[in-house]
Design a protein around this motif. Structure first.
Motif, short mmCIF file in Angstrom:
data_model
loop_
_atom_site.label_atom_id
_atom_site.label_comp_id
_atom_site.label_asym_id
_atom_site.label_seq_id
_atom_site.Cartn_x
_atom_site.Cartn_y
_atom_site.Cartn_z
N VAL A 1 -8.44 -4.67 0.90
CA VAL A 1 -7.69 -5.49 1.85
C VAL A 1 -8.38 -6.82 2.10
O VAL A 1 -7.74 -7.87 2.17
N SER A 2 -9.70 -6.79 2.25
CA SER A 2 -10.45 -7.95 2.75
C SER A 2 -10.69 -8.99 1.67
O SER A 2 -11.11 -8.67 0.56
N GLY B 1 -10.06 -6.96 8.15
CA GLY B 1 -10.73 -5.70 7.85
C GLY B 1 -9.95 -4.53 8.42
O GLY B 1 -8.97 -4.70 9.15
N THR B 2 -10.37 -3.33 8.08
CA THR B 2 -9.68 -2.13 8.55
C THR B 2 -10.67 -1.09 9.03
O THR B 2 -11.85 -1.11 8.66
N ASN B 3 -10.17 -0.19 9.86
CA ASN B 3 -10.88 1.05 10.11
C ASN B 3 -9.85 2.17 10.23
O ASN B 3 -8.71 1.94 10.64
N THR B 4 -10.20 3.36 9.83
CA THR B 4 -9.27 4.48 9.88
C THR B 4 -9.95 5.68 10.52
O THR B 4 -11.14 5.91 10.32
N ASP C 1 -12.95 -3.96 3.89
CA ASP C 1 -12.18 -3.05 3.04
C ASP C 1 -11.97 -3.74 1.69
O ASP C 1 -11.24 -4.72 1.61
N TRP D 1 -3.08 0.36 10.97
CA TRP D 1 -3.42 0.53 9.56
C TRP D 1 -3.75 1.99 9.28
O TRP D 1 -4.39 2.62 10.12
N PRO D 2 -3.30 2.55 8.15
CA PRO D 2 -2.54 1.90 7.08
C PRO D 2 -1.06 1.77 7.41
O PRO D 2 -0.54 2.51 8.24
N ASN E 1 -16.22 -3.50 8.98
CA ASN E 1 -14.82 -3.18 8.70
C ASN E 1 -14.30 -3.80 7.40
O ASN E 1 -13.09 -3.97 7.23
#
Length: 231
Positions: free
Chosen positions: A134-135, A148-151, A131, A179-180, A129
């Motif tokens: 972002v990270s 971290g992100t997931n979309t 990003d 997110w976002p 995850n």
């Protein structure tokens, strides 16, 4: 005066000459970071007005192995072992639209890599995850802590992640928001804070509440290959 040798000695001469006096030793690799320079940097999700502002910069350095540049990097190195270090790539991306007549090159922080000082081998890290926009991975030993992100088509989440090199799954992976998010803080999360004993990490979303996570019950073996001259 002419010297004569028995035939049995003459036939041994070419065999003797074809045998090397010594075998070649392992190839020695050189790994170094070149001089740093500042380049303009703009967040890809910035507004058109922000994209016109060229005051934001990041510092980039070339990664040089055996006298040749292999990557652009940004940020500081983290020594994982006495021979392996981690560093973040810097990417030069073409931001030109199909209708533009010329390339438009922009700099972006990229993913992390590890570099073996002995073999010169570079390994791309696929942190869960992670990003790049972002990270901000903060390292301790062979652990990296970050947001971290997931979309997905139905939306995504912002996660707290603690990843360990060589482990198949994250040590910590917890959703802390959606997110976002429009008009999000920059940076999205504050830098993680590590403690050694007991092993734990604290992560705080910017404008949110800090949370501490214990890192227990996991072990990992960092594989470092033998020296070779295939690089």
């Amino acid at each position: 005066m002419h010297l004569r040798f028995p035939a049995r000695f003459l036939c041994l001469i070419p065999v003797f000459l074809s045998t090397p006096a010594f075998s070649a030793g392992p190839k020695i690799h050189t790994v170094a970071l070149g001089a740093a320079r500042r380049v303009s940097y703009t967040q890809p999700d910035a507004t058109p007005e922000e994209k016109l502002d060229q005051t934001s910069t990041i510092k980039v350095r070339p990664l040089i192995i055996d006298g040749r540049q292999k990557e652009w990097t940004t940020g500081e190195t983290h020594d994982i072992t006495d021979r392996t270090f981690a560093i973040r790539r810097a990417l030069r991306i073409n931001d030109a639209l199909p209708s533009d007549s010329a390339p438009r090159w922009i700099w972006q922080p990229g993913p992390w890599i590890t570099v073996d000082r002995v073999t010169g081998h570079i390994t791309a890290l696929h942190l869960p995850n992670f990003d790049p926009l972002v990270s901000d991975a903060i390292w301790f030993r062979d652990y990296a802590a970050y947001c971290g992100t997931n979309t997905t088509t139905r939306g995504g989440n912002l996660y707290v992640v603690v990843a360990q090199l060589g482990a198949r799954r994250p040590v910590v992976q917890k959703a802390i928001g959606r997110w976002p998010e429009p008009n999000h803080f920059i940076p999205v999360c504050q830098s993680a804070k590590w403690e050694r004993l007991p092993l734990r990490v604290t992560i705080q979303p910017t404008g949110g509440q800090a949370t501490t996570y214990d890192v227990v019950g996991t072990s990992s073996i960092i594989e470092e290959g033998d020296n070779d001259d295939s690089n």
